[in-house]
Motif scaffolding. Structure first.
Motif, PDB file in Angstrom:
ATOM      1  N   ALA A 344       0.842  -1.208   0.000  1.00  0.00           N
ATOM      2  CA  ALA A 344       0.000   0.000   0.000  1.00  0.00           C
ATOM      3  C   ALA A 344       0.875   1.256   0.000  1.00  0.00           C
ATOM      4  O   ALA A 344       0.565   2.246  -0.687  1.00  0.00           O
ATOM      5  N   ASP A 349      -0.814   4.638  -1.005  1.00  0.00           N
ATOM      6  CA  ASP A 349      -2.103   4.602  -0.303  1.00  0.00           C
ATOM      7  C   ASP A 349      -1.814   4.636   1.200  1.00  0.00           C
ATOM      8  O   ASP A 349      -1.674   3.599   1.856  1.00  0.00           O
ATOM      9  N   LYS A 352      -4.392   2.817   3.736  1.00  0.00           N
ATOM     10  CA  LYS A 352      -4.252   1.351   3.771  1.00  0.00           C
ATOM     11  C   LYS A 352      -2.936   0.947   4.422  1.00  0.00           C
ATOM     12  O   LYS A 352      -2.873  -0.026   5.179  1.00  0.00           O
ATOM     13  N   TYR A 356      -3.183  -1.528   7.565  1.00  0.00           N
ATOM     14  CA  TYR A 356      -2.598  -2.866   7.532  1.00  0.00           C
ATOM     15  C   TYR A 356      -1.524  -3.029   8.613  1.00  0.00           C
ATOM     16  O   TYR A 356      -1.431  -4.077   9.264  1.00  0.00           O
TER      17      TYR A 356
END
Length: 620
Positions: A344, A349, A352, A356
C-alpha cells in the motif's frame, strides 16, 4: 539335566584355569601410555608368591559356577571366596572375586583384593583395568581412577560402557580436564550414533574452547552417519551467527539437494535466497516444489513466500492476492498484513498502509510496533504517533515492573528489557517532533521536549551507564533552557570521557549561543577549538567556531570560516543555521543587502524562524 550342566562347567573351569597358568609363563607387553600416566602409577611388575592349593581352588571354583547356574548366588559367592583364598596368587581368581565384591558394593574390600593382583603373574586386560578404575573411583582415589580408565580404553577402544563411565567421572572431577573430556566424547559419540544429549555436550565444549573447526567436523560427521537434517541446520545457524552467508548458502543448497521434498528445508533455502537477494531463484524453487508436490503443498507459509517473491519482483497485484489469502491464518497473518502495508505504501495509499500495519501490530506487537510508529511519523500523523507511543510506554512499563518484582529477577536481563528500547525510541520521537515545532509552536515544543526528558530520566534510573542517554539528557536540558543543569551534565560526561569531541562541540556551541557572559563565550570557543583538533574539517564544528568569533566581534574571521565550511560540504547550504549565522555576520559587516538575501533563504528553509524574511510580493 543338572549333571550335564555340571560336567560342562567342569570342562570350562579346567580350560580357564589352564589358560591362567599358561598366561603366567608369558611376559605382558609394554603398555603404550602417556609419560604423565607412567609417572603417576608404577608399572605393574611380576612378583613370586607361594603356591596355594590349586586342587582345592579348582573344586571350590567349580562349585561356584554350579551354584551360580542354579541361582544360589550368596552361597556361590562364599565358594568363590574359598577358591581365591585357596590360590591367592591366581590373577584370574583374584579379579573374579574382586568383581563379585564390587557387585555387592563392597568397594574397599574389592580394592584390597584387586590392587595386589595387578602384580600377579598373567597378562593384564581391559576388564581388569576397567575394574580397577571403578574401584579407585568408588574409594575416592581419583588420580588412580583416571590412570586406569585411560589404560582400559587404550586396551579396548570398543568398550563404550567404560568410556561412558569415564566421561561421567571426568564431568564430576574438578577442575574438569576439558581436553581429555573432549577426546573421550569424540571416541564415544560415534559409537552411540551421535546420541543428542551427549552430542550437544561435546558441541558446546568445542565452542566454549574455541575449537570451531572441530565443532563443524562433528556436525558433518553426525549428518553423514545419521542423515538427520538437524545437524546441517545447526551448521547453518553457526554460519549465520558468524555472518558467513556464502557458507550458509553452500550448506542450505546441499541440504535442499539432499531433501528437495522436505517443506522445512525448502523454506529454509528460499529464506536464504531472499536474504542474498536471489529473488528469481527463490521463485523458481518455490514453483518447482509446488509443481512436484501438488496443491497440497500450498500451505500458508508457502503462499507467504510466494507473496514475498512477487512483491520483490514488482508483481504487486499478485503479491496482494497471496497475502490477502492468508490473513486468517495465525501463523503468518501478522507478516502478511505487514507486507500488505508495504505494498500500500508503494502504491501511495497511506490510509491502507497505516491500517494494515495497525492490524499486523495488533497480532504481533513485539515485532511491528516500531514500523507502526515510523508510518505515523512518515505520514505526519502526530496525534496518532504520540497517543500510541503513550499506550506502548504504559504497557511495557507494567510488564517491566512485573518482571522487576519477581523474586529471582536477573538485573542483566532487565537491562535488555524491551521497555528500555521503547524509552529510547520515545525519547527520539519526542525530541524530533519537538525540534520541528521549536519555531512555529514553542509551547508545544517545550512539552514534547519535557516528555523526551522524562523518557530519558526513566531509562537512566534503570541503567545510568548509557553514554547516549546521558548525552541526550544534557542536550534536552539545554533545549528546555535549564542551562546550569545542562552545562553541569555535559561537563560530567567530559569528565568521564575527556576525548568526546561531539560533547565538546555541543557544550561549546551552547555556551556561545546562550551568550550569558563573555567568560562563557570564551569557554565555549575553547571547547570548539578542542573539538576541531579531532575533526578539523567537520562543518558543524566550523560553524560553531564561526558563531563564537561572531560573538566576540571577529566578523571577518567568522565569514571566512563559514565560507570554508561550505567549500568542504555543499550540503551545509541546506542547513537553516548556516543562513542565519551568515546573515548576522554579513549584517555586522555592514552588507545589508547580502544579509537580507541570507534571511530570505532562511525563510525558505525555516519559515517560522524569528530572523526569517520573505521576498516582497509582486503587485498583480
Amino acid at each position: 539335566m543338572k549333571s550335564k550342566s555340571l560336567i560342562w562347567y567342569c570342562i570350562l573351569s579346567a580350560v580357564l584355569l589352564s589358560l591362567t597358568a599358561c598366561a603366567a609363563s608369558k611376559t605382558a607387553p609394554k603398555e603404550q601410555l602417556p609419560q604423565e600416566t607412567l609417572s603417576k602409577e608404577k608399572k605393574d611388575t611380576v612378583v613370586v608368591l607361594p603356591k596355594g592349593n590349586p586342587d582345592l581352588a579348582q573344586e571350590a571354583f567349580l562349585r561356584y559356577l554350579y551354584l551360580i547356574h542354579v541361582g544360589e548366588d550368596d552361597l556361590a559367592f562364599e565358594f568363590l571366596r574359598k577358591a581365591q583364598e585357596a590360590e591367592p596368587s591366581n590373577r584370574f581368581l583374584a579379579f573374579t572375586f574382586a568383581s563379585a565384591l564390587a557387585d555387592k558394593k563392597l568397594f574397599h574390600e574389592a580394592l584390597m583384593v584387586a590392587e595386589p593382583a595387578k602384580k600377579y603373574p598373567g597378562m593384564a586386560n581391559s576388564a581388569e583395568y576397567g575394574l580397577l578404575a571403578t574401584l579407585y573411583l568408588r574409594t575416592g582415589k581419583a588420580d588412580s581412577a583416571k590412570i586406569y580408565f585411560q589404560k582400559a580404553i587404550q586396551e579396548n577402544e570398543e568398550d563404550y560402557m567404560k568410556m561412558y563411565e569415564y566421561s561421567l567421572f571426568l564431568e564430576w572431577m574438578q577442575p574438569v580436564d576439558t581436553k581429555e573430556l573432549m577426546r573421550i566424547y569424540a571416541m564415544l559419540i560415534p559409537r552411540l550414533n551421535y546420541m543428542k544429549p551427549m552430542f550437544g555436550r561435546l558441541a558446546q565444549l568445542y565452542l566454549d574452547n574455541n575449537q570451531d573447526s572441530s565443532f563443524l567436523v562433528l556436525l558433518e560427521n553426525a549428518f553423514n552417519a545419521t542423515k538427520e537434517k538437524e545437524f546441517l541446520l545447526e551448521k547453518i545457524n553457526y554460519y549465520e551467527s558468524k555472518q558467513m552467508l556464502d557458507s550458509v548458502g553452500s550448506v542450505a543448497n546441499r541440504l535442499y539437494k539432499a531433501l528437495p521434498t522436505d517443506s522445512s528445508v525448502v523454506l529454509l533455502y528460499i529464506s536464504h535466497l531472499l536474504d542474498v537477494q536471489k529473488v528469481q531463484e527463490s521463485k523458481t524453487v518455490l514453483n518447482s516444489y509446488i509443481a512436484e508436490q501438488g496443491d497440497s503443498s500450498k500451505t500458508p507459509t508457502i503462499l507467504f513466500y510466494k507473496g514475498v517473491t512477487s512483491r520483490l519482483l514488482g508483481e504487486l497485484d499478485s503479491a496482494e492476492v497471496y497475502f490477502s489469502a492468508i490473513t486468517k491464518d495465525s501463523t503468518v497473518a501478522a507478516r502478511a498484513y505487514a507486507n500488505l502495508s508495504v505494498i500500500a505504501r508503494t502504491k501511495n495509499d497511506s490510509l491502507k498502509a497505516m491500517r494494515y500495519m495497525e492490524q499486523a501490530d495488533s497480532l504481533e506487537s513485539e515485532s511491528f510496533w516500531r514500523d507502526r510508529l515510523v508510518l505515523y511519523m512518515t505520514y505526519k500523523e502526530n496525534q496518532k504517533l504520540i497517543s500510541y507511543l503513550g499506550v506502548l510506554l504504559e504497557k511495557q512499563k507494567t510488564n517491566f515492573e512485573k518482571q522487576k518484582a519477581e523474586p529471582e529477577k536477573n538485573d542483566s536481563l532487565l537491562k535488555d528489557h524491551p521497555y528500555l528500547a521503547l524509552l529510547t525510541f520515545a525519547a527520539d520521537i519526542y525530541s524530533g517532533s519537538a525540534y520541528k515545532l521549536i519555531f512555529s509552536k514553542p509551547d508545544s515544543s517545550a512539552i514534547l521536549y519535557g516528555n523526551a526528558l522524562k523518557s530519558v530520566e526513566t531509562y537512566l534510573v534503570i541503567d545510568s551507564t548509557s553514554e547516549r542517554m546521558n548525552f541526550l539528557k544534557a542536550s534536552l536540558l539545554e533545549r528546555l533552557k535549564r542551562y546550569d543543569e545542562a552545562f553541569a551534565a555535559f561537563r560530567e560526561i567530559l569528565k568521564k570521557n575527556p576525548q568526546d569531541h561531539l560533547v565538546m562541540n555541543f557544550l561549546g556551541y551552547s555556551l556561545i549561543d546562550g551568550n550569558r557572559s563573555e567568560q562563557e563565550v570564551l569557554e565555549g570557543i575553547a571547547l570548539v577549538d578542542s573539538a576541531l583538533q579531532y575533526e578539523p574539517q567537520n562543518v558543524s564544528y566550523l560553524d560553531s567556531k564561526a558563531w563564537g568569533l561572531y560573538r566576540i566581534g571577529k566578523y571577518q574571521e567568522a565569514l571566512k570560516i563559514l565560507q570554508e565550511a561550505v567549500a568542504l560540504d555543499a550540503s551545509f547550504l541546506q542547513e537553516h543555521d548556516y543562513w542565519n549565522h551568515l546573515g548576522q555576520v554579513l549584517e555586522a559587516l555592514g552588507d545589508k543587502d547580502m544579509a537580507n538575501e541570507c534571511f530570505i533563504k532562511l525563510g525558505e528553509l525555516e519559515p517560522k524562524h524569528p530572523n526569517a524574511k520573505f521576498p516582497p510580493k509582486k503587485k498583480p
